[in-house]
Each structure stands twice: as C-alpha cells, then as structure tokens.
Design a protein around this motif. Structure first.
Motif, PDB file in Angstrom:
ATOM      1  N   GLU A  70      14.076 -10.247   7.135  1.00 20.71           N
ATOM      2  CA  GLU A  70      13.444 -10.885   7.429  1.00 20.71           C
ATOM      3  C   GLU A  70      13.525 -10.974   9.588  1.00 20.71           C
ATOM      4  OE1 GLU A  70      10.339 -13.068   8.576  1.00 20.71           O
ATOM      5  OE2 GLU A  70      10.462 -12.298   6.891  1.00 20.71           O
ATOM      6  N   GLU A  71      14.560 -11.090  10.044  1.00 19.58           N
ATOM      7  CA  GLU A  71      14.222 -10.651  11.573  1.00 19.58           C
ATOM      8  C   GLU A  71      13.711  -9.381  12.005  1.00 19.58           C
ATOM      9  OE1 GLU A  71      17.829 -11.166  14.581  1.00 19.58           O
ATOM     10  OE2 GLU A  71      18.399 -11.606  12.864  1.00 19.58           O
ATOM     11  N   ALA A  88       9.036   3.130  13.243  1.00 21.86           N
ATOM     12  CA  ALA A  88       9.915   4.242  12.736  1.00 21.86           C
ATOM     13  C   ALA A  88      10.978   3.609  11.914  1.00 21.86           C
ATOM     14  CB  ALA A  88      10.681   4.951  13.308  1.00 21.86           C
ATOM     15  N   GLY A  89      11.389   2.472  12.451  1.00 25.13           N
ATOM     16  CA  GLY A  89      13.179   1.266  12.658  1.00 25.13           C
ATOM     17  C   GLY A  89      12.592   0.834  11.047  1.00 25.13           C
ATOM     18  N   ILE A  90      11.241   0.272  10.867  1.00 23.70           N
ATOM     19  CA  ILE A  90      10.638   0.052   9.029  1.00 23.70           C
ATOM     20  C   ILE A  90      10.578   1.075   8.547  1.00 23.70           C
ATOM     21  CG2 ILE A  90      10.901  -3.111  10.964  1.00 23.70           C
ATOM     22  CD1 ILE A  90       7.706  -1.378   9.517  1.00 23.70           C
ATOM     23  N   GLY A  91       9.872   1.634   8.878  1.00 27.50           N
ATOM     24  CA  GLY A  91       9.717   2.464   7.679  1.00 27.50           C
ATOM     25  C   GLY A  91       8.850   2.606   7.094  1.00 27.50           C
ATOM     26  N   SER A 128       0.814  -1.541   0.097  1.00 25.80           N
ATOM     27  CA  SER A 128      -0.167   0.126  -0.188  1.00 25.80           C
ATOM     28  C   SER A 128       0.989   0.953   0.072  1.00 25.80           C
ATOM     29  CB  SER A 128      -0.472   0.071   1.442  1.00 25.80           C
ATOM     30  OG  SER A 128      -0.031   0.439   2.363  1.00 25.80           O
ATOM     31  N   GLY A 129       2.372   1.213   0.308  1.00 30.87           N
ATOM     32  CA  GLY A 129       2.962   2.639   0.266  1.00 30.87           C
ATOM     33  C   GLY A 129       3.160   3.032   1.973  1.00 30.87           C
ATOM     34  N   ALA A 130       2.576   1.795   3.209  1.00 32.59           N
ATOM     35  CA  ALA A 130       2.323   2.436   4.489  1.00 32.59           C
ATOM     36  C   ALA A 130       3.838   1.844   4.833  1.00 32.59           C
ATOM     37  CB  ALA A 130       1.454   1.650   5.321  1.00 32.59           C
ATOM     38  N   VAL A 131       4.421   1.132   3.960  1.00 33.78           N
ATOM     39  CA  VAL A 131       6.273   1.300   5.107  1.00 33.78           C
ATOM     40  C   VAL A 131       7.069   1.396   3.615  1.00 33.78           C
ATOM     41  CG1 VAL A 131       7.235  -0.363   6.042  1.00 33.78           C
ATOM     42  CG2 VAL A 131       5.161  -0.825   6.423  1.00 33.78           C
ATOM     43  N   ASP A 132       8.112   2.809   4.144  1.00 38.14           N
ATOM     44  CA  ASP A 132       8.824   2.693   3.268  1.00 38.14           C
ATOM     45  C   ASP A 132      10.393   2.061   3.458  1.00 38.14           C
ATOM     46  OD1 ASP A 132      11.336   3.463   1.655  1.00 38.14           O
ATOM     47  OD2 ASP A 132      11.333   5.580   2.507  1.00 38.14           O
ATOM     48  N   PHE A 133      10.785  -0.186   2.334  1.00 38.15           N
ATOM     49  CA  PHE A 133      10.941  -0.745   2.698  1.00 38.15           C
ATOM     50  C   PHE A 133      12.334   0.242   2.513  1.00 38.15           C
ATOM     51  CE2 PHE A 133       6.970  -3.268   2.623  1.00 38.15           C
ATOM     52  CZ  PHE A 133       7.164  -3.474   4.292  1.00 38.15           C
ATOM     53  N   SER A 134      13.355   1.336   1.728  1.00 40.61           N
ATOM     54  CA  SER A 134      13.801   1.606   1.638  1.00 40.61           C
ATOM     55  C   SER A 134      14.431   1.654   3.017  1.00 40.61           C
ATOM     56  CB  SER A 134      14.306   2.556   0.742  1.00 40.61           C
ATOM     57  OG  SER A 134      13.834   3.705   0.946  1.00 40.61           O
ATOM     58  N   VAL A 135      13.629   2.217   3.909  1.00 40.33           N
ATOM     59  CA  VAL A 135      14.584   2.528   5.266  1.00 40.33           C
ATOM     60  C   VAL A 135      14.944   1.484   5.903  1.00 40.33           C
ATOM     61  CG1 VAL A 135      13.426   3.028   7.433  1.00 40.33           C
ATOM     62  CG2 VAL A 135      13.081   3.984   5.460  1.00 40.33           C
ATOM     63  N   LEU A 136      14.380  -0.294   5.357  1.00 39.32           N
ATOM     64  CA  LEU A 136      15.133  -1.116   6.327  1.00 39.32           C
ATOM     65  C   LEU A 136      16.281  -1.392   5.617  1.00 39.32           C
ATOM     66  CD1 LEU A 136      14.309  -3.912   8.122  1.00 39.32           C
ATOM     67  CD2 LEU A 136      12.894  -4.181   5.513  1.00 39.32           C
ATOM     68  N   SER A 181      -0.513  -5.405   6.917  1.00 42.43           N
ATOM     69  CA  SER A 181      -0.349  -5.784   6.103  1.00 42.43           C
ATOM     70  C   SER A 181       0.588  -5.877   4.781  1.00 42.43           C
ATOM     71  CB  SER A 181      -1.457  -5.372   5.180  1.00 42.43           C
ATOM     72  OG  SER A 181      -2.867  -5.984   6.174  1.00 42.43           O
ATOM     73  N   ASP A 182       1.210  -4.926   4.610  1.00 36.63           N
ATOM     74  CA  ASP A 182       3.002  -4.240   3.877  1.00 36.63           C
ATOM     75  C   ASP A 182       3.777  -5.642   4.350  1.00 36.63           C
ATOM     76  OD1 ASP A 182       1.571  -2.431   2.811  1.00 36.63           O
ATOM     77  OD2 ASP A 182       2.791  -0.376   2.741  1.00 36.63           O
ATOM     78  N   VAL A 183       3.909  -5.106   5.400  1.00 35.90           N
ATOM     79  CA  VAL A 183       5.421  -6.461   6.088  1.00 35.90           C
ATOM     80  C   VAL A 183       4.735  -7.763   5.446  1.00 35.90           C
ATOM     81  CG1 VAL A 183       5.779  -7.583   8.328  1.00 35.90           C
ATOM     82  CG2 VAL A 183       5.550  -4.325   8.038  1.00 35.90           C
TER      83      VAL A 183
END
Length: 117
Positions: free
Chosen positions: A27-28, A63-66, A7-15, A101-103
């Motif tokens: 994954e961890e 915040a830690g996962i974006g 959905s865009g709720a998480v910016d995975f580039s942060v992760l 859901s994004d995760v």
C-alpha cells in the motif's frame, strides 16, 4: 473497484516480490506511485522543459510496481526526438491512466483484505 477491474497493465507479482507480500508495504509503495504520477504527469508535454525528467521518473516508478508497458513507453518517449515526442507522450499518458486504474483496483482489494483479516 476490486481485483476483477484489473486490466493487466500492472503485474502485481512484481510488487509482491519486492514487498515480500506485505500488504502494508505494498500500500505504501502504491501510494508513492500515485503521488509520483500526480507530480510528474502535468510535465508530460514537450513545451515543458522537464518532460524527459518526467518520463524518466515515471519509467522507474512504473517498473517498480510491475507496470511494464508504462515503463517501456516511457523509455521510448524519453529517447524520442522532440519532434515526435508528443505522440509518444500521448501513449505514456494513456498507459499511465490505465496503470493508475489497476492500482486503484488493487488498493481497493488490499483495503478489503484488511477489513476481512
């Protein structure tokens, strides 16, 4: 679920920046986020004495996962007066569900990448 379900709720580039792009570490970290969500989400109710601790913890985890919107909503709820906090906590719960859901979609993508490579 796969990347198309995001959905865009998480910016995975942060992760990715935090984990150096290492899928196993990602994954961890995502597993820890899911565990934190399961542990703290039942406390997102002003009738629970620890509701501010719950939103504070979820704010940092998000915040830690974006999950910037989740973190922002948690910060708003954490600083809310108790009288208006129920509405703020509703927003946090909704944002948490969307982030989870994004995760789930991202973790599915990680699993597929692991099978391919």
């Amino acid at each position: 679920m796969a990347r198309r379900d995001l959905s865009g709720a998480v910016d995975f580039s942060v992760l990715d920046r935090m984990t150096g792009g290492d899928d196993a570490i990602s994954e961890e970290v995502l597993d820890l986020f899911v565990q934190q969500a399961a542990l703290w989400s039942p406390m997102l109710d002003v009738r629970n004495e620890g509701w501010r601790d719950a939103v504070h913890t979820l704010r940092g985890a998000g915040a830690g996962i974006g999950a910037g919107e989740l973190a922002r909503l948690c910060q708003t709820a954490e600083s809310s007066e108790k009288a208006v906090a129920p509405a703020a906590l509703d927003h946090v719960r909704t944002a948490l569900e969307i982030a989870l859901s994004d995760v789930a979609a991202w973790r599915h993508e990680l699993m597929l990448r692991g099978l391919r490579g």
